[in-house]
Design a protein around this motif. Structure first.
Motif, PDB file in Angstrom:
ATOM      1  N   GLN A  15     117.371  72.362  45.739  1.00 37.24           N
ATOM      2  CA  GLN A  15     118.168  72.497  46.625  1.00 37.24           C
ATOM      3  C   GLN A  15     118.687  71.251  47.355  1.00 37.24           C
ATOM      4  N   THR A  16     117.543  70.713  47.678  1.00 36.26           N
ATOM      5  CA  THR A  16     117.828  69.293  48.570  1.00 36.26           C
ATOM      6  C   THR A  16     118.382  68.522  47.774  1.00 36.26           C
ATOM      7  N   ALA A  19     121.848  69.209  47.761  1.00 34.80           N
ATOM      8  CA  ALA A  19     122.504  68.804  49.212  1.00 34.80           C
ATOM      9  C   ALA A  19     122.699  67.170  49.387  1.00 34.80           C
ATOM     10  N   HIS A  48     121.748  71.195  54.968  1.00 36.65           N
ATOM     11  CA  HIS A  48     122.216  72.585  55.031  1.00 36.65           C
ATOM     12  C   HIS A  48     121.231  73.285  53.888  1.00 36.65           C
ATOM     13  N   GLU A  49     120.452  72.533  53.294  1.00 38.72           N
ATOM     14  CA  GLU A  49     119.473  72.821  52.500  1.00 38.72           C
ATOM     15  C   GLU A  49     118.375  72.143  53.077  1.00 38.72           C
ATOM     16  N   THR A  50     117.243  72.759  52.869  1.00 36.65           N
ATOM     17  CA  THR A  50     115.916  72.258  53.481  1.00 36.65           C
ATOM     18  C   THR A  50     114.603  72.515  52.098  1.00 36.65           C
ATOM     19  N   THR A  53     114.287  76.065  50.972  1.00 32.15           N
ATOM     20  CA  THR A  53     114.888  76.811  50.252  1.00 32.15           C
ATOM     21  C   THR A  53     114.817  75.953  48.818  1.00 32.15           C
ATOM     22  N   ASP A  54     114.031  74.880  48.714  1.00 32.64           N
ATOM     23  CA  ASP A  54     113.944  74.006  47.282  1.00 32.64           C
ATOM     24  C   ASP A  54     113.523  75.014  46.257  1.00 32.64           C
ATOM     25  N   ASP A 152     129.686  70.851  49.824  1.00 32.62           N
ATOM     26  CA  ASP A 152     128.707  71.939  49.113  1.00 32.62           C
ATOM     27  C   ASP A 152     129.540  72.407  48.053  1.00 32.62           C
TER      28      ASP A 152
END
Length: 240
Positions: A15-16, A19, A48-50, A53-54, A152
């Motif tokens: 997810q990162t 982003a 907005h992704e960290t 959330t990966d 996004d």
């Protein structure tokens, strides 16, 4: 994580990294879309992704021992609220403007699921306080957040390969102030209309890992294989 089963193995995009692709898209936009808070806008897109959330906030493997795409992952309301609170607070520690844009985006993404008063209040107060402290009017904030949403969405379409067949067009969204923005494929490039970028063409890329193992014993096995796999990349051309 964004998962695709290919003939070479499981392609995993974090997810990162999605982003980061969104941030590349933002940096390529025309300066018309910038405000005086451009750095904060870029940081909001990037954050907005960290790391939380990966790997789908903890759910990585299904009952068939296969990796789970984020669109198939489930979480409890408690887990969702905990994630939102953590992301908003951490983003606000960078800048309350960054926190406000992240809060706005999380409320947009999860508007059907957020019904806990304390979480709604946290997001709304973060936005209100950012606007008050930095004297950001509603038009400016809407413009800033429009860039977040556009970048996004386009990044996610590329990462999930949500791209049209030839002779078809897909809508990205209308969050920029130029109406609906569409994309289509031609000559091995992604065409975007109306064209929102500074240059006539621009190159962006994603990084991913290919996991050749077909099944995984558990989450630890999956993470271990992921960490040991080599990073690969794909380059995409955006053209007017």
């Amino acid at each position: 994580m964004i998962v695709k089963n290919t003939n070479k193995g499981w392609r995993i995009i974090t997810q990162t990294n999605h982003a980061f692709l969104a941030t590349q898209i933002a940096q390529a936009l025309k300066e018309d879309f910038r405000t005086e808070f451009w750095l904060e806008t870029l940081l909001a897109i990037y954050n907005h992704e960290t790391l939380e959330t990966d790997f789908n906030s903890g759910e990585r493997i299904n009952n068939l021992n296969l990796p789970i795409d984020f669109r198939e992952a489930t979480s409890t309301k408690k887990e969702l609220y905990s994630k939102i609170e953590s992301m908003v607070r951490k983003a606000s520690n960078r800048s309350i403007i960054v926190g406000a844009l992240v809060a706005e985006h999380l409320m947009f993404l999860h508007k059907a699921d957020i019904n806990k008063k304390s979480i709604i209040t946290l997001c709304e107060d973060t936005i209100k306080n950012a606007k008050s402290l930095h004297k950001i009017d509603e038009t400016t904030f809407k413009k800033m957040y429009g860039v977040v949403r556009f970048c996004d969405r386009l990044s996610l379409m590329i990462c999930t390969e949500e791209l049209p067949d030839l002779d078809r067009k897909f809508e990205i969204n209308d969050s920029l102030d130029i109406g609906k923005v569409l994309l289509y494929l031609k000559d091995e490039s992604i065409r975007v209309i109306p064209w929102p970028f500074k240059k006539e063409t621009c190159s962006i890329y994603i990084e991913y890992k290919l996991l050749t193992k077909s099944h995984f014993k558990d989450d630890s096995d999956f993470i271990n294989v992921f960490q040991k796999s080599l990073v690969e990349n794909s380059i995409f051309e955006l053209s007017e």
